[in-house]
Design a protein around this motif. Structure first.
Motif, mmCIF file in Angstrom:
data_model
loop_
_atom_site.group_PDB
_atom_site.id
_atom_site.type_symbol
_atom_site.label_atom_id
_atom_site.label_comp_id
_atom_site.label_asym_id
_atom_site.label_seq_id
_atom_site.Cartn_x
_atom_site.Cartn_y
_atom_site.Cartn_z
ATOM 1 N N ALA A 47 0.831 -1.202 0.000
ATOM 2 C CA ALA A 47 0.000 0.000 0.000
ATOM 3 C C ALA A 47 0.867 1.254 0.000
ATOM 4 C CB ALA A 47 -0.903 -0.005 1.228
ATOM 5 N N GLU A 48 0.637 2.126 -0.948
ATOM 6 C CA GLU A 48 1.427 3.349 -1.069
ATOM 7 C C GLU A 48 1.324 4.227 0.171
ATOM 8 O OE1 GLU A 48 0.609 5.453 -4.678
ATOM 9 O OE2 GLU A 48 0.740 3.633 -5.875
ATOM 10 N N GLY A 49 0.165 4.254 0.808
ATOM 11 C CA GLY A 49 -0.051 5.112 1.964
ATOM 12 C C GLY A 49 0.684 4.661 3.218
ATOM 13 N N LEU A 50 1.389 3.554 3.147
ATOM 14 C CA LEU A 50 2.057 3.029 4.329
ATOM 15 C C LEU A 50 3.568 3.217 4.316
ATOM 16 C CD1 LEU A 50 -0.045 -0.208 4.666
ATOM 17 C CD2 LEU A 50 -0.031 1.724 6.225
ATOM 18 N N THR A 51 4.079 3.926 3.354
ATOM 19 C CA THR A 51 5.527 4.089 3.265
ATOM 20 C C THR A 51 6.087 4.949 4.392
ATOM 21 O OG1 THR A 51 5.216 5.918 1.720
ATOM 22 C CG2 THR A 51 5.640 3.733 0.762
ATOM 23 N N LEU A 66 -6.780 2.867 4.714
ATOM 24 C CA LEU A 66 -7.921 3.770 4.575
ATOM 25 C C LEU A 66 -7.513 5.082 3.910
ATOM 26 C CD1 LEU A 66 -9.752 3.184 7.965
ATOM 27 C CD2 LEU A 66 -10.515 2.494 5.683
ATOM 28 N N GLN A 67 -6.356 5.610 4.255
ATOM 29 C CA GLN A 67 -5.859 6.846 3.645
ATOM 30 C C GLN A 67 -5.645 6.666 2.149
ATOM 31 O OE1 GLN A 67 -6.672 9.242 5.920
ATOM 32 N NE2 GLN A 67 -4.897 10.254 5.069
ATOM 33 N N GLU A 68 -5.125 5.510 1.777
ATOM 34 C CA GLU A 68 -4.837 5.234 0.362
ATOM 35 C C GLU A 68 -6.109 5.149 -0.466
ATOM 36 O OE1 GLU A 68 -2.754 1.872 -2.485
ATOM 37 O OE2 GLU A 68 -2.490 1.730 -0.331
ATOM 38 N N HIS A 69 -7.206 4.734 0.133
ATOM 39 C CA HIS A 69 -8.443 4.489 -0.623
ATOM 40 C C HIS A 69 -9.503 5.559 -0.392
ATOM 41 C CE1 HIS A 69 -7.072 0.698 -2.186
ATOM 42 N NE2 HIS A 69 -6.590 0.423 -0.984
ATOM 43 N N LYS A 70 -9.108 6.749 0.026
ATOM 44 C CA LYS A 70 -10.070 7.850 0.171
ATOM 45 C C LYS A 70 -10.327 8.515 -1.144
ATOM 46 C CE LYS A 70 -9.840 9.210 4.924
ATOM 47 N NZ LYS A 70 -9.575 10.266 5.863
#
Length: 70
Positions: A47-51, A66-70
């Motif tokens: 997931a890109e939002g977890l880097t 959740l941040q990545e899929h908003k």
């Protein structure tokens, strides 16, 4: 690197639990994560939002997804 599972995507070669460091595959990493109630790094790498996460907790993982899929 012959000890890697065919699906292993872990890039943390400095980790003592990395499959390249022993002949036990992903089991030691997964055991550690289950004991600490954390998500393995290889899941977070998907997931890109977890880097830029601050840890490997279930909550940190869920918030990043959740941040990545908003």
């Amino acid at each position: 690197m012959e000890n890697l599972s065919h699906f292993c995507s872990c890039t943390d070669l400095a980790c003592p639990l990395h499959p390249a460091k022993h002949g036990k595959g992903c089991a030691p990493c997964i055991q550690k994560n289950l004991r600490l109630k954390e998500i393995p790094n290889c899941f977070s790498d998907l997931a890109e939002g977890l880097t830029d996460r601050s840890g490997d907790s279930f909550t940190e993982f869920a918030n990043g997804v959740l941040q990545e899929h908003k």
